[in-house]
Design a protein around this motif. Structure first.
Motif, PDB file in Angstrom:
ATOM      1  N   ARG A 140       0.857  -1.116  -0.082  1.00  0.00           N
ATOM      2  CA  ARG A 140       0.062   0.062  -0.015  1.00  0.00           C
ATOM      3  C   ARG A 140       0.904   1.249  -0.103  1.00  0.00           C
ATOM      4  NH1 ARG A 140      -2.836  -3.336   3.514  1.00  0.00           N
ATOM      5  NH2 ARG A 140      -2.125  -2.052   5.396  1.00  0.00           N
ATOM      6  N   PHE A 141       1.756   1.276   0.812  1.00  0.00           N
ATOM      7  CA  PHE A 141       2.769   2.332   1.001  1.00  0.00           C
ATOM      8  C   PHE A 141       3.705   2.670  -0.447  1.00  0.00           C
ATOM      9  CE2 PHE A 141       6.814   4.602   1.712  1.00  0.00           C
ATOM     10  CZ  PHE A 141       6.504   5.649   2.502  1.00  0.00           C
ATOM     11  N   ALA A 142       4.059   1.469  -1.039  1.00  0.00           N
ATOM     12  CA  ALA A 142       4.644   1.607  -2.496  1.00  0.00           C
ATOM     13  C   ALA A 142       3.409   2.277  -3.487  1.00  0.00           C
ATOM     14  CB  ALA A 142       5.201   0.354  -2.860  1.00  0.00           C
ATOM     15  N   THR A 143       2.304   1.803  -3.302  1.00  0.00           N
ATOM     16  CA  THR A 143       1.411   2.284  -4.438  1.00  0.00           C
ATOM     17  C   THR A 143       1.163   3.723  -4.472  1.00  0.00           C
ATOM     18  OG1 THR A 143       0.115   0.022  -4.517  1.00  0.00           O
ATOM     19  CG2 THR A 143      -0.861   2.113  -5.134  1.00  0.00           C
ATOM     20  N   ALA A 144       1.207   4.320  -2.849  1.00  0.00           N
ATOM     21  CA  ALA A 144       0.975   5.769  -2.622  1.00  0.00           C
ATOM     22  C   ALA A 144       2.180   6.406  -3.070  1.00  0.00           C
ATOM     23  CB  ALA A 144       0.638   5.976  -1.335  1.00  0.00           C
ATOM     24  N   ASN A 145       3.403   5.923  -2.644  1.00  0.00           N
ATOM     25  CA  ASN A 145       4.625   6.765  -2.727  1.00  0.00           C
ATOM     26  C   ASN A 145       5.712   6.195  -3.881  1.00  0.00           C
ATOM     27  OD1 ASN A 145       4.352   8.536  -0.081  1.00  0.00           O
ATOM     28  ND2 ASN A 145       3.824   6.480   0.526  1.00  0.00           N
ATOM     29  N   GLY A 146       5.266   5.563  -4.388  1.00  0.00           N
ATOM     30  CA  GLY A 146       6.397   4.758  -5.608  1.00  0.00           C
ATOM     31  C   GLY A 146       7.193   3.808  -4.867  1.00  0.00           C
ATOM     32  N   GLY A 147       8.026   2.999  -5.489  1.00  0.00           N
ATOM     33  CA  GLY A 147       9.112   2.181  -4.896  1.00  0.00           C
ATOM     34  C   GLY A 147       8.608   0.562  -5.054  1.00  0.00           C
ATOM     35  N   GLN A 148       9.507  -0.219  -4.842  1.00  0.00           N
ATOM     36  CA  GLN A 148       9.327  -1.661  -5.233  1.00  0.00           C
ATOM     37  C   GLN A 148       9.620  -2.072  -3.663  1.00  0.00           C
ATOM     38  OE1 GLN A 148      12.457  -2.319  -7.907  1.00  0.00           O
ATOM     39  NE2 GLN A 148      10.930  -2.881  -9.137  1.00  0.00           N
ATOM     40  N   VAL A 149       8.528  -3.202  -3.463  1.00  0.00           N
ATOM     41  CA  VAL A 149       8.737  -3.932  -2.262  1.00  0.00           C
ATOM     42  C   VAL A 149      10.083  -5.150  -2.338  1.00  0.00           C
ATOM     43  CG1 VAL A 149       7.452  -5.528  -0.549  1.00  0.00           C
ATOM     44  CG2 VAL A 149       6.455  -3.559  -1.781  1.00  0.00           C
ATOM     45  N   MET A 150      10.666  -5.065  -1.245  1.00  0.00           N
ATOM     46  CA  MET A 150      11.824  -5.949  -1.385  1.00  0.00           C
ATOM     47  C   MET A 150      12.319  -6.515  -0.094  1.00  0.00           C
ATOM     48  SD  MET A 150      14.662  -4.080  -3.844  1.00  0.00           S
ATOM     49  CE  MET A 150      14.120  -3.540  -5.351  1.00  0.00           C
ATOM     50  N   ARG A 151      12.767  -7.809  -0.119  1.00  0.00           N
ATOM     51  CA  ARG A 151      13.410  -8.279   1.320  1.00  0.00           C
ATOM     52  C   ARG A 151      14.788  -7.763   1.531  1.00  0.00           C
ATOM     53  NH1 ARG A 151      10.331 -10.444   5.149  1.00  0.00           N
ATOM     54  NH2 ARG A 151       8.894 -11.766   4.299  1.00  0.00           N
ATOM     55  N   LEU A 152      15.509  -7.627   2.624  1.00  0.00           N
ATOM     56  CA  LEU A 152      16.513  -7.048   2.561  1.00  0.00           C
ATOM     57  C   LEU A 152      17.785  -7.543   1.773  1.00  0.00           C
ATOM     58  CD1 LEU A 152      18.277  -5.352   4.747  1.00  0.00           C
ATOM     59  CD2 LEU A 152      18.729  -7.302   6.136  1.00  0.00           C
ATOM     60  N   ASP A 153      17.745  -8.756   1.539  1.00  0.00           N
ATOM     61  CA  ASP A 153      18.791  -9.332   0.742  1.00  0.00           C
ATOM     62  C   ASP A 153      18.793  -9.165  -0.877  1.00  0.00           C
ATOM     63  OD1 ASP A 153      16.714 -10.893   0.373  1.00  0.00           O
ATOM     64  OD2 ASP A 153      18.014 -12.967   0.716  1.00  0.00           O
ATOM     65  N   GLN A 154      17.371  -8.520  -1.044  1.00  0.00           N
ATOM     66  CA  GLN A 154      17.121  -8.152  -2.392  1.00  0.00           C
ATOM     67  C   GLN A 154      17.595  -6.707  -2.840  1.00  0.00           C
ATOM     68  OE1 GLN A 154      13.129  -9.086  -2.171  1.00  0.00           O
ATOM     69  NE2 GLN A 154      13.210 -10.851  -3.555  1.00  0.00           N
ATOM     70  N   ILE A 155      17.727  -5.887  -1.617  1.00  0.00           N
ATOM     71  CA  ILE A 155      18.051  -4.389  -1.902  1.00  0.00           C
ATOM     72  C   ILE A 155      19.418  -4.179  -2.695  1.00  0.00           C
ATOM     73  CG2 ILE A 155      18.380  -2.248  -0.644  1.00  0.00           C
ATOM     74  CD1 ILE A 155      16.496  -3.295   1.673  1.00  0.00           C
ATOM     75  N   PRO A 156      19.293  -3.541  -3.772  1.00  0.00           N
ATOM     76  CA  PRO A 156      20.744  -3.234  -4.368  1.00  0.00           C
ATOM     77  C   PRO A 156      21.539  -2.474  -3.597  1.00  0.00           C
ATOM     78  CG  PRO A 156      18.841  -2.182  -5.356  1.00  0.00           C
ATOM     79  CD  PRO A 156      18.427  -2.807  -4.503  1.00  0.00           C
ATOM     80  N   ASP A 157      22.945  -2.717  -3.771  1.00  0.00           N
ATOM     81  CA  ASP A 157      23.983  -1.785  -3.103  1.00  0.00           C
ATOM     82  C   ASP A 157      23.747  -0.432  -3.500  1.00  0.00           C
ATOM     83  OD1 ASP A 157      25.152  -4.142  -1.776  1.00  0.00           O
ATOM     84  OD2 ASP A 157      26.752  -4.198  -2.953  1.00  0.00           O
ATOM     85  N   SER A 158      23.255  -0.250  -4.907  1.00  0.00           N
ATOM     86  CA  SER A 158      23.291   1.273  -5.254  1.00  0.00           C
ATOM     87  C   SER A 158      22.168   1.928  -4.517  1.00  0.00           C
ATOM     88  CB  SER A 158      22.757   0.997  -6.651  1.00  0.00           C
ATOM     89  OG  SER A 158      21.495   0.315  -6.944  1.00  0.00           O
ATOM     90  N   ALA A 159      21.070   1.090  -3.739  1.00  0.00           N
ATOM     91  CA  ALA A 159      20.186   1.951  -3.181  1.00  0.00           C
ATOM     92  C   ALA A 159      20.576   2.408  -1.545  1.00  0.00           C
ATOM     93  CB  ALA A 159      18.954   0.964  -2.861  1.00  0.00           C
ATOM     94  N   VAL A 160      21.820   1.886  -1.438  1.00  0.00           N
ATOM     95  CA  VAL A 160      22.512   2.356   0.070  1.00  0.00           C
ATOM     96  C   VAL A 160      23.792   2.834   0.005  1.00  0.00           C
ATOM     97  CG1 VAL A 160      20.857   0.850   1.487  1.00  0.00           C
ATOM     98  CG2 VAL A 160      22.970  -0.056   0.440  1.00  0.00           C
ATOM     99  N   LEU A 161      24.593   2.385  -1.141  1.00  0.00           N
ATOM    100  CA  LEU A 161      25.807   2.684  -1.021  1.00  0.00           C
ATOM    101  C   LEU A 161      26.311   3.899  -2.048  1.00  0.00           C
ATOM    102  CD1 LEU A 161      27.502  -0.675  -0.749  1.00  0.00           C
ATOM    103  CD2 LEU A 161      27.263   1.034   1.236  1.00  0.00           C
TER     104      LEU A 161
END
Length: 188
Positions: A140-161
């Motif tokens: 629901r948050f992703a629908t309202a604010n954009g983005g993709q739902v992921m598990r921790l191990d799916q988050i790309p390094d580019s999203a944090v580093l």
């Protein structure tokens, strides 16, 4: 002979030591909680927060102003201590808001689902990873604010580093202007 006796005593005392399990339960946010990187009061910043418990440092977790920062910390190889537990705010918890994400609504980082790439900024003005215990709340948050739902191990390094692009609101000129105003206020 004395050296051998001393060594045997030290070894015997070491064998008597009981290993006590470190308490890695989440610690509620208080006015004394400051961000590991920025050393700023966490309660003064919007968005979800995180805490990491390090081996050998009981009861004193590192707090993070943004969830993005703790994930970056977890992925950096040069840590001085083993990371034994990481907790993040559940943004789907009752009463959790962006301005007040909660002081005790922690979920284990590995159990959370995250909205990555949403049109929201965390407490330090960088893009944020928004954690949820409930995948449907994350959707629901992703629908309202954009983005993709992921598990921790799916988050790309580019999203944090990856470096954060400064906006007009956070560029150097605006920062310098705010410093001048603050200097004038402190000088009065």
């Amino acid at each position: 002979m004395k050296a051998l006796s001393f060594l045997l005593i030290v070894l015997a005392l070491g064998a008597c030591k009981k290993d006590v399990a470190q308490d890695t339960a989440p610690v509620p946010l208080t006015a004394g909680a400051v961000g590991h990187y920025c050393q700023m009061d966490l309660l003064e910043h919007a968005g979800p927060k995180a805490q990491a418990h390090l081996g050998g440092l009981p009861g004193a977790p590192l707090f993070f102003s943004q969830v993005r920062d703790v994930v970056a910390y977890m992925r950096m190889p040069e840590q001085s201590h083993e990371i034994v537990a990481v907790w993040v705010n559940d943004m789907g918890a009752p009463h959790a808001t962006w301005q007040e994400p909660g002081q005790a609504n922690w979920i284990a980082a590995q159990d959370a689902v995250y909205v990555v790439g949403a049109r929201v900024l965390g407490g330090m003005g960088a893009p944020e990873l928004v954690p949820f215990a409930d995948p449907s709340a994350a959707a629901r948050f992703a629908t309202a604010n954009g983005g993709q739902v992921m598990r921790l191990d799916q988050i790309p390094d580019s999203a944090v580093l990856a470096p954060v692009e400064l906006t007009a609101e956070t560029d150097d000129t605006t920062f310098q202007d705010r410093l001048r105003v603050l200097s004038r206020e402190l000088g009065e």
